[in-house]
Design an enzyme around this catalytic site. Structure first.
Site, PDB file in Angstrom:
ATOM      1  N   ARG A 207       0.574  -1.655   0.179  1.00  0.00           N
ATOM      2  CA  ARG A 207      -0.176  -0.283  -0.038  1.00  0.00           C
ATOM      3  C   ARG A 207       0.713   1.353  -0.339  1.00  0.00           C
ATOM      4  NH1 ARG A 207      -1.880  -3.739   3.934  1.00  0.00           N
ATOM      5  NH2 ARG A 207      -4.039  -4.391   3.427  1.00  0.00           N
ATOM      6  N   LYS A 232      -2.108  -1.588   7.835  1.00  0.00           N
ATOM      7  CA  LYS A 232      -3.328  -1.341   7.629  1.00  0.00           C
ATOM      8  C   LYS A 232      -4.038  -2.693   9.198  1.00  0.00           C
ATOM      9  CE  LYS A 232      -7.836  -0.697   5.183  1.00  0.00           C
ATOM     10  NZ  LYS A 232      -8.287  -0.992   4.262  1.00  0.00           N
ATOM     11  N   HIS A 300      -3.593   2.819  -5.669  1.00  0.00           N
ATOM     12  CA  HIS A 300      -4.263   1.674  -5.142  1.00  0.00           C
ATOM     13  C   HIS A 300      -4.418   0.734  -6.345  1.00  0.00           C
ATOM     14  CE1 HIS A 300      -5.116  -0.494  -1.728  1.00  0.00           C
ATOM     15  NE2 HIS A 300      -5.885  -1.073  -2.262  1.00  0.00           N
ATOM     16  N   ARG A 303      -1.686  -1.794  -6.802  1.00  0.00           N
ATOM     17  CA  ARG A 303      -1.302  -3.350  -5.645  1.00  0.00           C
ATOM     18  C   ARG A 303      -2.624  -3.987  -6.037  1.00  0.00           C
ATOM     19  NH1 ARG A 303      -1.425  -4.457  -0.791  1.00  0.00           N
ATOM     20  NH2 ARG A 303      -2.903  -5.555   0.889  1.00  0.00           N
ATOM     21  N   HIS A 326      -3.248  -9.449   2.962  1.00  0.00           N
ATOM     22  CA  HIS A 326      -4.567  -9.945   3.055  1.00  0.00           C
ATOM     23  C   HIS A 326      -5.169 -10.648   4.210  1.00  0.00           C
ATOM     24  CE1 HIS A 326      -5.144  -8.116  -0.712  1.00  0.00           C
ATOM     25  NE2 HIS A 326      -6.329  -7.809  -0.731  1.00  0.00           N
ATOM     26  N   TYR A 335      -9.447 -10.985  -7.054  1.00  0.00           N
ATOM     27  CA  TYR A 335      -8.388 -11.048  -7.380  1.00  0.00           C
ATOM     28  C   TYR A 335      -8.696 -12.733  -8.131  1.00  0.00           C
ATOM     29  CZ  TYR A 335      -6.692  -7.238  -4.865  1.00  0.00           C
ATOM     30  OH  TYR A 335      -6.814  -6.037  -3.907  1.00  0.00           O
TER      31      TYR A 335
END
Length: 352
Positions: A207, A232, A300, A303, A326, A335
């Protein structure tokens, strides 16, 4: 029994004095209203369920949000603090004059619907996810007010309304031609950090906040890994580097204009206090992508592209999640669906 008296102004005041409870009083326009309130309150005291609501009736949402921004928001990440201040301003604009006790699920639902049918600053419709996050802030405010501030609220009204769906995640891919155009423009900038940051994002899936806060000690070009500590989800992770990413980090770490007292890999100009923060890339990025003809492409999305390429390269979901950070396989769903498209050719080979 409650005492009901008429005040000099003509209103009616109910006063309840009951053993085991603090003296409680409230003023009403009519005697009947005062009697009804006194009867309900005494009944709640007898049943042991009485909650003193005066604090929540006096405190407006505007005052509560200001307290939240002063007490709770500073404990969160800088990026979250900025977004919460913006959301708080929106809530204050629409609901700020109501007391916490007066805000009902109906009023909050009306706010939700009004926002969903409104336009933003750029003339675009307010997204469902934006409204969902505004309601999340309001809901957490009530949770804090109930559990920590002791304001006498009986329930959280935000829990009783439907929340907008966050919608489908973005699926903007970067074609080979677009990548070529974009980085050709980025490399034209006088400061090479702009292109370096974008390339790192595309090669690693990190990120922007993770990239911009990197210090030199976090980058190990010999082992070809980056150790992230400020993420995050607050979970540290090791990110492996491609050869291209390793070369970019070598250039960045050997930046000849780096100040001797700055440990950031990607550093900005000194602020008013003389200290250097992370490189401010947003304005330059927006100019560059527009020049490259990619107005709808966000930083973003780099990413997203990086993670998609990891999936297409054959890495397992667990391996991709380890790199990208994630927390669940469900978050990788948008994805991994790309892999099914890649299987079409293989199926043709089998059936052929």
């Amino acid at each position: 029994m409650a005492t009901i008296v008429k005040t000099p102004s003509g209103s009616w005041k109910a006063v309840i004095r009951k053993t085991g409870w603090p003296t409680t009083a409230k003023t009403f326009r009519t005697k009947r209203d005062a009697q009804d309130w006194a009867r309900r309150t005494e009944d709640e005291m007898v049943r042991g369920v009485y909650i003193q609501r005066s604090a929540s009736e006096r405190m407006t949402l505007e005052a509560a949000l200001k307290r939240y921004l002063a007490d709770v928001t500073p404990t969160k990440k800088p990026s979250t603090q900025k977004s919460e201040r913006h959301k708080a301003n929106t809530l204050i604009e629409h609901l700020g004059k109501y007391s916490l006790a007066a805000l009902t699920p109906e009023l909050i639902a009306n706010f939700r619907d009004t926002r969903l049918n409104s336009l933003g600053r750029r003339g675009q419709p307010i997204s469902a996810n934006t409204v969902r996050l505004e309601l999340a802030l309001l809901g957490h405010l009530y949770t804090v007010a109930i559990q920590e501030w002791g304001l006498g609220l009986t329930y959280n009204p935000v829990q009783n309304i439907r929340k907008p769906s966050p919608g489908e995640g973005r699926d903007r891919r970067l074609s080979a031609d677009e990548e070529k155009r974009l980085f050709a423009v980025l490399r034209q900038h006088s400061n090479p950090m702009l292109a370096w940051i974008a390339r790192i994002a595309l090669e690693t899936g990190m990120r922007s906040s993770e990239i911009l806060t990197l210090t030199r000690s976090q980058v190990d070009v010999k082992r070809r890994v980056v150790r992230l500590t400020d993420t995050k989800n607050n979970e540290a992770r090791l990110v492996p580097l491609t050869q291209a990413a390793t070369e970019v980090f070598k250039q960045a770490l050997n930046n000849p204009v780096r100040p001797f007292d700055c440990d950031l890999v990607f550093f900005g100009e000194p602020g008013k206090d003389g200290k250097r923060g992370p490189y401010a890339y947003t304005k330059l990025w927006n100019q560059a992508k527009k020049q490259a003809g990619l107005d709808d492409f966000r930083f973003h999305d780099l990413r997203h592209e990086a993670v998609s390429r990891l999936v297409e390269a054959g890495l397992s979901d667990q391996e991709v999640a380890t790199i990208s950070g994630h927390k669940s396989m469900q978050m990788l769903r948008r994805y991994t669906h790309l892999r099914a498209e890649d299987l079409v050719g293989k199926l043709d080979n089998i059936t052929g």
